[in-house]
Design a protein around this motif. Structure first.
Motif, PDB file in Angstrom:
ATOM      1  N   THR A   1       0.825  -1.209   0.000  1.00 52.36           N
ATOM      2  CA  THR A   1       0.000   0.000   0.000  1.00 52.36           C
ATOM      3  C   THR A   1       0.858   1.257   0.000  1.00 52.36           C
ATOM      4  OG1 THR A   1      -1.752  -1.163   1.195  1.00 52.36           O
ATOM      5  CG2 THR A   1      -1.814   1.239   1.228  1.00 52.36           C
TER       6      THR A   1
ATOM      7  N   ALA B   1      -2.085   0.367  -4.513  1.00 57.54           N
ATOM      8  CA  ALA B   1      -2.263   0.790  -3.125  1.00 57.54           C
ATOM      9  C   ALA B   1      -3.670   0.474  -2.623  1.00 57.54           C
ATOM     10  CB  ALA B   1      -1.978   2.289  -2.997  1.00 57.54           C
ATOM     11  N   SER B   2      -4.670   0.768  -3.441  1.00 60.85           N
ATOM     12  CA  SER B   2      -6.052   0.555  -2.997  1.00 60.85           C
ATOM     13  C   SER B   2      -6.366  -0.927  -2.847  1.00 60.85           C
ATOM     14  CB  SER B   2      -7.029   1.212  -3.979  1.00 60.85           C
ATOM     15  OG  SER B   2      -6.850   0.711  -5.297  1.00 60.85           O
TER      16      SER B   2
ATOM     17  N   SER C   1      -4.247  -3.391  -2.361  1.00 60.78           N
ATOM     18  CA  SER C   1      -3.442  -4.004  -1.315  1.00 60.78           C
ATOM     19  C   SER C   1      -3.986  -3.668   0.067  1.00 60.78           C
ATOM     20  CB  SER C   1      -1.985  -3.551  -1.435  1.00 60.78           C
ATOM     21  OG  SER C   1      -1.433  -3.947  -2.674  1.00 60.78           O
ATOM     22  N   LEU C   2      -4.480  -2.447   0.225  1.00 62.30           N
ATOM     23  CA  LEU C   2      -5.063  -2.062   1.510  1.00 62.30           C
ATOM     24  C   LEU C   2      -6.273  -2.940   1.838  1.00 62.30           C
ATOM     25  CD1 LEU C   2      -5.053  -0.095   3.903  1.00 62.30           C
ATOM     26  CD2 LEU C   2      -6.529   1.421   2.564  1.00 62.30           C
TER      27      LEU C   2
END
Length: 522
Positions: free
Chosen positions: A129, A462-463, A465-466
């Motif tokens: 992320t 990032a989105s 993985s978060l």
């Protein structure tokens, strides 16, 4: 003009489209008016900026300049992409390879909290992320090669820390740092594809590169199950150290810089010294990129957030990919319990159950790789030779229908304890659907923002993985409350609810993109 030269189709694309209908070539005035995020248009010529020393502008020596990454030989292009793709398998592999060995870890460190144990697996994705937010802009300052190299070795080094971790807290921290380094190949692969390949080859190239993020998490538990069962959980990290180190060394030997602005910056500095001229400027500096590294870093850090906040299409696609990634990891949380407790599989055999997702993912990869670019050419020809990024999205609609099927099939087959082959087969539609929906989204972002493909991909990475890190933490409680059948049915209904939205996005995507333009240079 920074993005036009990258997006203009090659002569081979022009010839293939012209069999159906030959549109007029782009005029210079059209090139000057092209927006930051243009739709590539069929042209009878490939246009790259050329050096004009009289005007003090340094660019490529000719349209066929071998120093231009777009003009690299096909063997060099595919070798470079192959290296990036290889390490892109190892990094996601590390995200899930450790999960089957959690029981061994719990016994070794006397841990009874299931949430903490799950967190040692998902913390790796939190590194995914935060890492892309820094690595993407750094690659737009210093180039892809050095940033990828540093990220790879950062990933490798922290495998030693994980293997020697004396307690759970240190293991969690080392996993987080390893994830940040491992995100390098995930983030920069999209940029390398945009650097090397014209529009009509990106479907195949992205398919090869995306094999890692999708197959790695599936292969990981299969390998990790047998490793943890036979030689212990610490050897999971020693094996990752050996394989990751070998691939990182290979990349050091064969990798080349591919980011055009950095290559031309080096060329400008060299010519300036040779000719004794201080007035020379790179073509990309003339276009407004001649700013300090600190300014570029600041802009780069903002770009993924700008894309998510100002582009409704990117926001939806990032949300959809995040949902798919979260569902994938929720699948992972149920497989050891279902096949271990209900069917009596050993940890190693439970790992083999992941093939129910892995084999269809590979089949979907082959289908997308062989059809994506052909469909693009056909749709471009029907559109008067004009390519639009939204031409990548119809495939997403088709494959999105497959995804909900798995949750009802797998969930109720496992709930009713039907023969073990039935829930394994029930995973297949999800594997096919995930690859079919994932790939068009990845290629769409590359086509829309070729100069900033790394930043665009950072927003997706990032989105997703978060969500992939946090959502599975709620999985055990959800399935405990609802049961395997209704818990998976809830996920199936959520996936089904996104299908009409993919249809609307495909139909109105172009008008939405044009209505909400995004300026990534300010």
């Amino acid at each position: 003009m920074a993005s036009q030269s990258t997006l203009t189709p090659s002569p081979s694309l022009s010839r293939e489209i012209s069999r159906d209908k030959s549109p007029p070539p782009l005029q210079d005035a059209d090139l000057e008016k092209a927006p930051t995020t243009p739709s590539p248009r069929q042209s009878s010529r490939q246009v790259f900026p050329e050096t004009d020393l009289d005007a003090g502008i340094v660019a490529w020596d000719s349209q066929d300049d071998p120093a231009n990454p777009m003009n690299f030989t096909q063997s060099r292009k595919w070798t470079l992409l192959g290296l990036v793709s290889a390490v892109t398998v190892i990094s996601p592999l590390a995200s899930s390879m450790f999960s089957p060995a959690l029981e061994d870890l719990a016994s070794d460190m006397d841990i009874t909290n299931d949430t903490l144990l799950s967190f040692t697996v998902s913390i790796y994705l939190l590194g995914y992320t935060f890492g892309p937010m820094l690595l993407a802009p750094l690659s737009e300052i210093y180039g892809r090669r050095i940033v990828l190299s540093c990220a790879n070795w950062f990933f490798v080094v922290w495998q030693i820390g994980c293997a020697l971790a004396p307690n759970l807290a240190s293991l969690i921290i080392f996993r987080l740092l390893a994830g940040a380094g491992g995100s390098g190949c995930i983030t920069l692969g999209a940029g390398v594809i945009a650097d090397l390949f014209p529009v009509h080859q990106r479907g195949l190239a992205t398919s090869l590169w995306s094999l890692g993020p999708l197959m790695g998490p599936v292969i990981g538990p299969i390998a990790g199950g047998f490793v943890g069962e036979s030689i212990g959980w610490r050897w999971v990290f020693w094996l990752l150290l050996i394989s990751g180190g070998a691939l990182s060394f290979a990349i050091e030997c064969f990798n080349k810089e591919t980011y055009a602005p950095v290559i031309l910056r080096w060329k400008t500095d060299k010519l300036g010294k040779e000719l004794g001229r201080s007035d020379l400027r790179s073509h990309y500096d003339i276009e407004g990129n001649d700013v300090s590294p600190a300014r570029v870093l600041k802009l780069g850090l903002k770009r993924p957030i700008i894309l998510l906040c100002k582009s409704p299409i990117v926001l939806f696609l990032a949300t959809y990919i995040a949902l798919l990634y979260g569902l994938l990891y929720l699948f992972f949380t149920t497989i050891p319990t279902v096949f271990g407790d209900q069917y009596g599989f050993s940890p190693g055999l439970s790992g083999l159950a992941y093939l129910g997702i892995g084999i269809p993912v590979f089949i979907g990869l082959v289908i997308i790789a062989t059809t994506s670019d052909k469909i693009l050419l056909r749709l471009a020809a029907r559109n008067g030779g004009k390519f639009e990024p939204e031409m990548r999205l119809p495939a997403m609609v088709f494959w999105s229908f497959f995804i909900p099927v798995s949750f009802f099939w797998y969930g109720w087959a496992a709930d009713k304890k039907v023969h073990w082959i039935v829930p394994i087969l029930g995973m297949s539609p999800f594997g096919l659907g995930m690859m079919g929906a994932w790939m068009p989204i990845q290629i769409y972002i590359i086509d829309c923002y070729p100069m900033y493909a790394a930043s665009g991909n950072a927003a997706l990475t990032a989105s997703r993985s978060l969500v992939g890190a946090l959502l599975p933490l709620a999985g055990p409680k959800m399935f405990e409350s609802l049961g395997i059948g209704w818990g998976n049915s809830l996920l199936g209904f959520i996936a089904l609810g996104f299908v009409p939205l993919t249809v609307l996005l495909t139909r109105y995507g172009k008008s939405i993109r044009e209505r909400f333009p995004v300026d990534l240079e300010k």
